[in-house]
Design a protein around this motif. Structure first.
Motif, PDB file in Angstrom:
ATOM      1  N   LEU A  22       0.808  -1.152  -0.018  1.00 12.22           N
ATOM      2  CA  LEU A  22      -0.024   0.038  -0.095  1.00 12.22           C
ATOM      3  C   LEU A  22       0.750   1.312   0.042  1.00 12.22           C
ATOM      4  N   GLY A  23       0.493   2.379  -0.879  1.00 13.37           N
ATOM      5  CA  GLY A  23       1.045   3.546  -0.827  1.00 13.37           C
ATOM      6  C   GLY A  23       1.341   4.121  -2.133  1.00 13.37           C
ATOM      7  N   ASP A  24       0.977   4.926  -2.525  1.00 13.31           N
ATOM      8  CA  ASP A  24       1.094   5.580  -4.086  1.00 13.31           C
ATOM      9  C   ASP A  24       2.514   5.693  -4.215  1.00 13.31           C
ATOM     10  N   GLN A  25       2.863   4.593  -5.440  1.00 11.51           N
ATOM     11  CA  GLN A  25       4.054   4.413  -6.100  1.00 11.51           C
ATOM     12  C   GLN A  25       5.063   3.823  -5.099  1.00 11.51           C
ATOM     13  N   GLY A  26       4.658   3.586  -4.096  1.00 11.37           N
ATOM     14  CA  GLY A  26       5.679   2.572  -3.211  1.00 11.37           C
ATOM     15  C   GLY A  26       6.555   3.425  -2.339  1.00 11.37           C
ATOM     16  N   PHE A  27       7.020   2.854  -1.273  1.00 13.98           N
ATOM     17  CA  PHE A  27       8.084   3.635  -0.576  1.00 13.98           C
ATOM     18  C   PHE A  27       9.278   4.111  -1.363  1.00 13.98           C
ATOM     19  N   ARG A  28       9.896   3.057  -2.305  1.00  6.00           N
ATOM     20  CA  ARG A  28      10.804   3.399  -2.941  1.00  6.00           C
ATOM     21  C   ARG A  28      11.055   2.459  -3.978  1.00  6.00           C
ATOM     22  N   ASN A  29      11.321   2.887  -5.167  1.00  6.61           N
ATOM     23  CA  ASN A  29      11.239   1.979  -6.494  1.00  6.61           C
ATOM     24  C   ASN A  29      12.865   1.678  -6.664  1.00  6.61           C
ATOM     25  N   TYR A  30      13.253   0.506  -6.924  1.00  7.50           N
ATOM     26  CA  TYR A  30      14.625   0.080  -7.244  1.00  7.50           C
ATOM     27  C   TYR A  30      14.727  -0.648  -8.923  1.00  7.50           C
ATOM     28  N   THR A  31      15.454   0.019  -9.501  1.00  9.30           N
ATOM     29  CA  THR A  31      15.493  -0.367 -10.810  1.00  9.30           C
ATOM     30  C   THR A  31      16.812  -1.048 -11.262  1.00  9.30           C
ATOM     31  N   ASN A  32      16.887  -2.137 -12.025  1.00 12.29           N
ATOM     32  CA  ASN A  32      18.349  -2.831 -12.010  1.00 12.29           C
ATOM     33  C   ASN A  32      19.261  -1.897 -12.732  1.00 12.29           C
ATOM     34  N   VAL A  33      20.522  -2.101 -12.051  1.00 13.70           N
ATOM     35  CA  VAL A  33      21.663  -1.123 -12.584  1.00 13.70           C
ATOM     36  C   VAL A  33      21.884  -1.325 -13.952  1.00 13.70           C
ATOM     37  N   TYR A  34      21.613  -2.454 -14.596  1.00  6.80           N
ATOM     38  CA  TYR A  34      21.980  -2.496 -15.884  1.00  6.80           C
ATOM     39  C   TYR A  34      20.849  -2.193 -17.076  1.00  6.80           C
ATOM     40  N   GLY A  35      19.789  -1.541 -16.499  1.00 10.98           N
ATOM     41  CA  GLY A  35      18.924  -1.009 -17.349  1.00 10.98           C
ATOM     42  C   GLY A  35      17.782  -2.294 -17.709  1.00 10.98           C
ATOM     43  N   ARG A  36      17.932  -3.490 -16.981  1.00 12.97           N
ATOM     44  CA  ARG A  36      17.152  -4.648 -17.465  1.00 12.97           C
ATOM     45  C   ARG A  36      15.942  -4.713 -16.544  1.00 12.97           C
ATOM     46  N   GLU A  47      22.621  -6.549  -8.922  1.00 15.22           N
ATOM     47  CA  GLU A  47      21.788  -6.045  -9.653  1.00 15.22           C
ATOM     48  C   GLU A  47      21.423  -4.320  -9.184  1.00 15.22           C
ATOM     49  N   ALA A  48      20.803  -4.684  -8.153  1.00 19.43           N
ATOM     50  CA  ALA A  48      20.315  -3.256  -7.338  1.00 19.43           C
ATOM     51  C   ALA A  48      20.600  -3.582  -5.832  1.00 19.43           C
ATOM     52  N   SER A  49      20.960  -2.486  -5.034  1.00 15.41           N
ATOM     53  CA  SER A  49      21.259  -2.637  -3.741  1.00 15.41           C
ATOM     54  C   SER A  49      21.123  -1.444  -2.739  1.00 15.41           C
ATOM     55  N   ASP A  50      20.867  -1.505  -1.611  1.00 16.00           N
ATOM     56  CA  ASP A  50      20.909  -0.159  -0.787  1.00 16.00           C
ATOM     57  C   ASP A  50      21.753  -0.724   0.517  1.00 16.00           C
ATOM     58  N   GLY A 118      10.652  -4.001  11.179  1.00 16.47           N
ATOM     59  CA  GLY A 118      11.512  -3.117  12.142  1.00 16.47           C
ATOM     60  C   GLY A 118      13.038  -3.510  12.196  1.00 16.47           C
ATOM     61  N   ARG A 119      13.440  -4.376  11.332  1.00 19.22           N
ATOM     62  CA  ARG A 119      14.688  -5.016  11.306  1.00 19.22           C
ATOM     63  C   ARG A 119      15.638  -4.505  10.081  1.00 19.22           C
ATOM     64  N   ILE A 120      14.883  -4.429   8.939  1.00 18.66           N
ATOM     65  CA  ILE A 120      15.544  -4.317   7.743  1.00 18.66           C
ATOM     66  C   ILE A 120      16.597  -3.109   7.615  1.00 18.66           C
ATOM     67  N   ARG A 121      17.763  -3.118   7.652  1.00 19.96           N
ATOM     68  CA  ARG A 121      18.650  -2.059   7.682  1.00 19.96           C
ATOM     69  C   ARG A 121      19.460  -2.048   6.041  1.00 19.96           C
ATOM     70  N   SER A 122      19.670  -3.082   5.381  1.00 13.60           N
ATOM     71  CA  SER A 122      20.215  -2.880   3.969  1.00 13.60           C
ATOM     72  C   SER A 122      19.741  -4.147   3.251  1.00 13.60           C
ATOM     73  N   PHE A 123      19.504  -4.234   1.937  1.00 15.93           N
ATOM     74  CA  PHE A 123      19.065  -5.350   1.178  1.00 15.93           C
ATOM     75  C   PHE A 123      19.864  -5.363  -0.189  1.00 15.93           C
ATOM     76  N   TRP A 124      19.920  -6.380  -0.929  1.00 15.24           N
ATOM     77  CA  TRP A 124      19.992  -6.205  -2.187  1.00 15.24           C
ATOM     78  C   TRP A 124      19.328  -7.101  -3.270  1.00 15.24           C
ATOM     79  N   VAL A 125      19.214  -6.795  -4.240  1.00 18.76           N
ATOM     80  CA  VAL A 125      18.329  -7.509  -5.137  1.00 18.76           C
ATOM     81  C   VAL A 125      19.276  -8.304  -6.357  1.00 18.76           C
ATOM     82  N   SER A 126      18.676  -9.538  -6.382  1.00 14.15           N
ATOM     83  CA  SER A 126      19.602 -10.269  -7.378  1.00 14.15           C
ATOM     84  C   SER A 126      18.705 -11.249  -8.147  1.00 14.15           C
TER      85      SER A 126
END
Length: 126
Positions: A22-36, A47-50, A118-126
């Motif tokens: 829920l929430g308009d456009q999400g909290f934050r969108n992550y796109t693939n760093v390679y444009g895929r 692929e994408a990370s924070d 309440g635990r997530i402090r970093s993540f990656w997308v692969s």
């Protein structure tokens, strides 16, 4: 899917502060760093990370994202997975979120045997 249509680039993953995506456009969108619009099978942050959500902000009102992600949406057919960590810089305990029947994790409190709300402090997308 209205938040995807509104995004400039098609995100492979969208994180939300609220459950059930829920929430308009999400909290934050992550796109693939390679444009895929797909991911590889490798389990890595490339692929994408924070790596530090302490400095990541909600795009509409500047709210901090650290320890506030409640649902994670994975683009159907992308082959992406999200590994969440309870430490900064991809450290500490981790869990893997996959593109299952609900396309990710619609409520982080119930996606794993233990509560990760309440635990997530970093993540990656692969």
């Amino acid at each position: 899917m209205s938040y995807e249509a509104a995004a400039a680039l098609a995100p492979v993953v969208t994180v939300f502060k609220s459950v059930s995506y829920l929430g308009d456009q999400g909290f934050r969108n992550y796109t693939n760093v390679y444009g895929r619009t797909t991911c590889t099978a490798a389990d890595s942050p490339h692929e994408a990370s924070d790596g530090d959500l302490r400095d990541a902000f909600y795009q509409n009102n500047g709210a901090l994202m650290d320890r506030t992600i409640s649902s994670i949406y994975i683009r159907p057919g992308s082959g992406c997975r999200v590994r969440v960590f309870d430490g900064i810089g991809f450290t500490g305990s981790s869990k893997l979120v996959t593109d299952n029947a609900v396309h990710g994790c619609d409520d982080i409190r119930y996606c794993f045997p233990e509560d990760w709300d309440g635990r997530i402090r970093s993540f990656w997308v692969s």
